[in-house]
Write a protein that holds these residues in place. Structure first.
Motif, PDB file in Angstrom:
ATOM      1  N   LYS A  61      17.502   4.340 -10.957  1.00  0.00           N
ATOM      2  CA  LYS A  61      16.671   3.881  -9.838  1.00  0.00           C
ATOM      3  C   LYS A  61      16.745   2.365  -9.741  1.00  0.00           C
ATOM      4  CE  LYS A  61      13.538   7.663  -9.447  1.00  0.00           C
ATOM      5  NZ  LYS A  61      14.181   8.368  -8.397  1.00  0.00           N
ATOM      6  N   GLU A  62      16.367   1.867  -8.550  1.00  0.00           N
ATOM      7  CA  GLU A  62      16.470   0.425  -8.288  1.00  0.00           C
ATOM      8  C   GLU A  62      15.608  -0.414  -9.229  1.00  0.00           C
ATOM      9  OE1 GLU A  62      15.804  -0.801  -4.226  1.00  0.00           O
ATOM     10  OE2 GLU A  62      15.306  -2.842  -4.849  1.00  0.00           O
ATOM     11  N   LEU A  63      16.273  -1.425  -9.817  1.00  0.00           N
ATOM     12  CA  LEU A  63      15.569  -2.384 -10.654  1.00  0.00           C
ATOM     13  C   LEU A  63      15.540  -3.740  -9.954  1.00  0.00           C
ATOM     14  CD1 LEU A  63      14.479  -3.486 -13.363  1.00  0.00           C
ATOM     15  CD2 LEU A  63      16.807  -3.502 -14.221  1.00  0.00           C
ATOM     16  N   GLU A  64      16.648  -4.085  -9.318  1.00  0.00           N
ATOM     17  CA  GLU A  64      16.766  -5.390  -8.669  1.00  0.00           C
ATOM     18  C   GLU A  64      17.579  -5.239  -7.389  1.00  0.00           C
ATOM     19  OE1 GLU A  64      18.050  -8.558 -11.212  1.00  0.00           O
ATOM     20  OE2 GLU A  64      18.229  -9.937  -9.534  1.00  0.00           O
TER      21      GLU A  64
ATOM     22  N   ASN B 254       0.851  -1.190   0.000  1.00  0.00           N
ATOM     23  CA  ASN B 254       0.000   0.000   0.000  1.00  0.00           C
ATOM     24  C   ASN B 254       0.887   1.241   0.000  1.00  0.00           C
ATOM     25  OD1 ASN B 254      -2.249   1.513   0.001  1.00  0.00           O
ATOM     26  ND2 ASN B 254      -2.996   0.893   2.026  1.00  0.00           N
ATOM     27  N   GLU B 255       1.609   1.429  -1.109  1.00  0.00           N
ATOM     28  CA  GLU B 255       2.559   2.534  -1.223  1.00  0.00           C
ATOM     29  C   GLU B 255       1.830   3.859  -1.004  1.00  0.00           C
ATOM     30  OE1 GLU B 255       5.772   2.136  -1.809  1.00  0.00           O
ATOM     31  OE2 GLU B 255       6.047   0.234  -2.871  1.00  0.00           O
ATOM     32  N   ILE B 256       2.448   4.739  -0.231  1.00  0.00           N
ATOM     33  CA  ILE B 256       1.796   6.025   0.050  1.00  0.00           C
ATOM     34  C   ILE B 256       1.830   6.909  -1.176  1.00  0.00           C
ATOM     35  CG2 ILE B 256       1.833   8.096   1.487  1.00  0.00           C
ATOM     36  CD1 ILE B 256       3.214   6.294   3.613  1.00  0.00           C
TER      37      ILE B 256
ATOM     38  N   PHE C 216       6.536   1.960 -12.412  1.00  0.00           N
ATOM     39  CA  PHE C 216       7.729   1.852 -11.568  1.00  0.00           C
ATOM     40  C   PHE C 216       7.327   1.554 -10.120  1.00  0.00           C
ATOM     41  CE2 PHE C 216      10.949   3.441  -8.689  1.00  0.00           C
ATOM     42  CZ  PHE C 216      12.084   2.837  -9.203  1.00  0.00           C
ATOM     43  N   ARG C 217       6.297   2.222  -9.637  1.00  0.00           N
ATOM     44  CA  ARG C 217       5.863   1.993  -8.260  1.00  0.00           C
ATOM     45  C   ARG C 217       4.363   1.781  -8.245  1.00  0.00           C
ATOM     46  NH1 ARG C 217       8.547   2.276  -3.932  1.00  0.00           N
ATOM     47  NH2 ARG C 217      10.173   3.622  -4.756  1.00  0.00           N
ATOM     48  N   MET C 218       3.965   0.540  -8.077  1.00  0.00           N
ATOM     49  CA  MET C 218       2.538   0.220  -8.099  1.00  0.00           C
ATOM     50  C   MET C 218       2.128  -0.375  -6.762  1.00  0.00           C
ATOM     51  SD  MET C 218       1.934  -1.230 -11.875  1.00  0.00           S
ATOM     52  CE  MET C 218       2.919  -2.673 -11.806  1.00  0.00           C
ATOM     53  N   ARG C 219       0.835  -0.501  -6.557  1.00  0.00           N
ATOM     54  CA  ARG C 219       0.368  -1.135  -5.312  1.00  0.00           C
ATOM     55  C   ARG C 219       0.210  -2.640  -5.529  1.00  0.00           C
ATOM     56  NH1 ARG C 219      -2.585   4.063  -4.674  1.00  0.00           N
ATOM     57  NH2 ARG C 219      -1.172   5.214  -3.304  1.00  0.00           N
TER      58      ARG C 219
HETATM   59  P1  ATP Z   1      11.966   0.786  -3.351  1.00  0.00           P
HETATM   60  O1  ATP Z   1      13.137   1.223  -2.497  1.00  0.00           O
HETATM   61  O2  ATP Z   1      12.008   1.296  -4.764  1.00  0.00           O
HETATM   62  O3  ATP Z   1      10.643   0.963  -2.674  1.00  0.00           O
HETATM   63  P2  ATP Z   1      12.381  -1.802  -2.271  1.00  0.00           P
HETATM   64  O4  ATP Z   1      13.817  -1.728  -1.868  1.00  0.00           O
HETATM   65  O5  ATP Z   1      11.323  -1.649  -1.231  1.00  0.00           O
HETATM   66  O6  ATP Z   1      12.103  -0.800  -3.493  1.00  0.00           O
HETATM   67  P3  ATP Z   1      12.416  -4.644  -2.488  1.00  0.00           P
HETATM   68  O7  ATP Z   1      11.613  -4.840  -1.261  1.00  0.00           O
HETATM   69  O8  ATP Z   1      13.878  -4.947  -2.470  1.00  0.00           O
HETATM   70  O9  ATP Z   1      12.166  -3.165  -3.038  1.00  0.00           O
HETATM   71  O10 ATP Z   1      11.703  -5.447  -3.663  1.00  0.00           O
HETATM   72  C1  ATP Z   1      12.422  -6.070  -4.726  1.00  0.00           C
HETATM   73  C2  ATP Z   1      12.052  -5.496  -6.075  1.00  0.00           C
HETATM   74  O11 ATP Z   1      10.638  -5.422  -6.236  1.00  0.00           O
HETATM   75  C3  ATP Z   1      12.548  -4.083  -6.293  1.00  0.00           C
HETATM   76  O12 ATP Z   1      13.888  -4.066  -6.731  1.00  0.00           O
HETATM   77  C4  ATP Z   1      11.606  -3.585  -7.353  1.00  0.00           C
HETATM   78  O13 ATP Z   1      12.063  -3.950  -8.653  1.00  0.00           O
HETATM   79  C5  ATP Z   1      10.310  -4.316  -7.073  1.00  0.00           C
HETATM   80  N1  ATP Z   1       9.345  -3.435  -6.392  1.00  0.00           N
HETATM   81  C6  ATP Z   1       9.311  -3.115  -5.078  1.00  0.00           C
HETATM   82  N2  ATP Z   1       8.270  -2.302  -4.806  1.00  0.00           N
HETATM   83  C7  ATP Z   1       7.626  -2.104  -5.994  1.00  0.00           C
HETATM   84  C8  ATP Z   1       6.460  -1.366  -6.379  1.00  0.00           C
HETATM   85  N3  ATP Z   1       5.738  -0.702  -5.496  1.00  0.00           N
HETATM   86  N4  ATP Z   1       6.089  -1.399  -7.688  1.00  0.00           N
HETATM   87  C9  ATP Z   1       6.805  -2.088  -8.605  1.00  0.00           C
HETATM   88  N5  ATP Z   1       7.900  -2.804  -8.295  1.00  0.00           N
HETATM   89  C10 ATP Z   1       8.319  -2.830  -7.007  1.00  0.00           C
END
Ligand code: ATP
Length: 511
Positions: free
Chosen positions: A330-333, A250-252, A259-262
């Protein structure tokens, strides 16, 4: 093109050509939820296949599972998500908009960084060939003042979060005079912790005992099945369990498209190793994952490795593979050395032993774990944003072409009769029938051939196969390649192997 414009173009292209639609759009959509369309789901499936094949099929000691999204609620107590999967949240009382306090502060820092970059650009212009960015950054008084400010904010924020002092976080927001971008006011509520897990109730059970969560990561489905897989598969350490599946948070603030979904999809692999060997395996997977990304063909310069300095409570080493998205790197993996935290915690909470018995040493122990975790939707966005190209052609015409790596393109080849008569459509359909057994191919006979080429360019089809009058006599066709727009004549009897060697996924694995 600004980052915002770049992303906007990709979003609108993705919608126009059936890659990604806003979810339930006829009701004006649902924030941070998206649907993959007819081409998007093909591309997504190809990305899954690329990951799954290289993880599971190409490794003797990795197997795949598909665990349920719902898990026993104690799972999330053991994993730490019930107590610690929080973001600091703040509301603006005037706009009623909700923000992540840490993001407000990061954005404030981002603005100072942008000013520093502007100063650097000015310096570069002023001093020309004599300019040294390093010297300028370490001596220019304006930059030093700004950098000091950044360091001071970061250290205050770190101290406040470290001490779980949310009042101090609010005080920092007030001290920096951060205003709500919507209302422009500085009228903020207190900061409070907000748990990111979605809660729901199980069947007929009401109250707290019926509470279940939508999993916020797929990893725990692997941990709770560690022993099942180890025993039933007679697995020996080191071995891995891989999984692709939906996760929910439940991303704020959920923006920046997919890129950032719920609701999103993760591809995770937990690699179980002997305690003491985790560093070696962490380095192994860091390398292996980097090379996997490089093989995809989006350009090595698009990736950056970021080692974590501040580690999560469960990790003894961690890094992110970052990608240069339209919004920046930005973070991919994530690659994390998770120690024995998860299995030990599940042992404690379940009362069941989650060990490995080493027949050689006759010892039994809880394995350590190295995790690789990639977001499928982020990988999709990485591919789409790198592939999107606006090109000026000789003669002044323009085209939009998706330069998707051929092996993962949604449609591998288009079969096009030059005109809609003289037996050409019939011949083309024979070719189509032959090719579709192995590949996802499309038939198109509408409009002039040039327009049909453009349509295929726009969806990233690597090959266009044109059937003309000569084809009827000599059984050859023209094959046009998407990126170079070169053409060659190929025998219909050779087409299968031609297409296969140019766009088959095996091309990626033989690299
Ligand atoms: P961020 O810092 O961007 O919130 P995170 O460090 O919380 O990411 P992880 O918990 O390590 O992410 O999750 C592993 C992977 O899942 C991430 O590298 C990302 O590719 C993907 N991911 C995480 N949250 C989301 C999201 N809300 N929507 C899409 N992909 C996501």
């Amino acid at each position: 093109m600004s980052a915002e414009d770049g992303l906007k173009k990709i979003i609108s292209h993705a919608k126009e050509y059936g890659f990604v639609f806003p979810s339930s759009e006829i009701y004006d959509g649902l924030s941070a939820a998206y649907d993959y369309g007819q081409l998007g789901s093909e591309l997504k499936n190809n990305l899954k296949q690329y990951w799954w094949t290289s993880m599971v099929r190409m490794n003797d000691n990795i197997v795949g599972i598909d665990a349920a999204i719902f898990m026993h609620p104690t799972t999330w107590k053991a994993s730490g998500h019930v107590d610690a999967f929080n973001d600091p949240l703040i509301d603006n009382k005037d706009s009623k908009k909700r923000y992540r306090a840490d993001v407000l502060i990061e954005e404030y820092i981002g603005k100072i960084e942008a000013k520093i970059n502007k100063d650097v650009a000015k310096g570069k212009k002023k001093f020309g060939a004599d300019f040294s960015e390093e010297v300028f950054r370490t001596t220019n008084p304006n930059i030093l003042r700004r950098q000091n400010k950044i360091d001071e904010i970061k250290s205050k924020f770190k101290a406040a979060m470290g001490a779980d002092d949310l009042d101090a976080v609010k005080a920092l927001i007030e001290e920096l005079e951060i205003a709500c971008p919507i209302s422009g006011s500085k009228n903020w509520t207190d900061v409070r912790q907000f748990n990111l897990m979605f809660k729901t109730e199980l069947g007929a059970v009401s109250g707290d005992s019926g509470v279940v969560y939508l999993r916020p990561e797929t990893a725990q489905g692997i941990f709770v099945n560690y022993l099942n897989v180890q025993k039933s598969g007679r697995m020996k350490l080191p071995f891995g369990i891989a999984q692709i599946g939906k996760a929910f948070r439940n991303e704020i603030i959920a923006r920046q498209f997919i890129f950032r979904m719920r609701e999103f999809e993760q591809m995770e692999m937990q690699f179980f190793v002997k305690p003491g060997t985790q560093e070696e395996w962490y380095n192994h997977w860091k390398d292996a994952r980097k090379n996997w990304h490089y093989s995809l063909g989006l350009g090595e310069e698009s990736y950056r490795l970021h080692d974590h300095i501040k580690l999560a409570h469960y990790a003894d080493a961690a890094c992110d593979i970052e990608f240069s998205f339209p919004m920046g790197f930005k973070e991919l993996e994530g690659i994390h050395s998770r120690t024995d935290f998860d299995l030990k915690s599940h042992e404690d909470h379940s009362g069941k032993k989650l060990r490995f018995f080493d027949p050689e040493t006759k010892e039994s122990f809880v394995p350590y774990v190295v995790e690789t975790s990639i977001g499928l939707d982020r990988l999709f966005l990485a591919v789409l944003s790198k592939a999107y190209t606006e090109e000026k052609l000789d003669g002044g015409a323009e085209r939009i072409v998706l330069k998707i790596p051929p092996a993962i393109a949604p449609i591998k080849a288009a079969v096009l009769p030059l005109i809609k008569k003289d037996g050409l459509p019939e011949k083309a359909k024979e070719v189509l029938k032959q090719l579709r057994i192995k590949h996802n191919v499309q038939y198109d006979e509408k409009d002039a051939i040039g327009r049909r080429y453009r349509r295929q360019d726009a969806i990233g089809t690597p090959l266009c196969i044109t059937i003309d009058h000569d084809s009827l006599n000599d059984n050859t066709v023209t094959v046009r390649e998407r990126d170079g727009m070169t053409q060659e004549r190929v025998l219909i009897s050779d087409l299968d192997s031609y297409v296969d060697s140019n766009v088959g996924m095996h091309v990626l694995f033989s690299k």
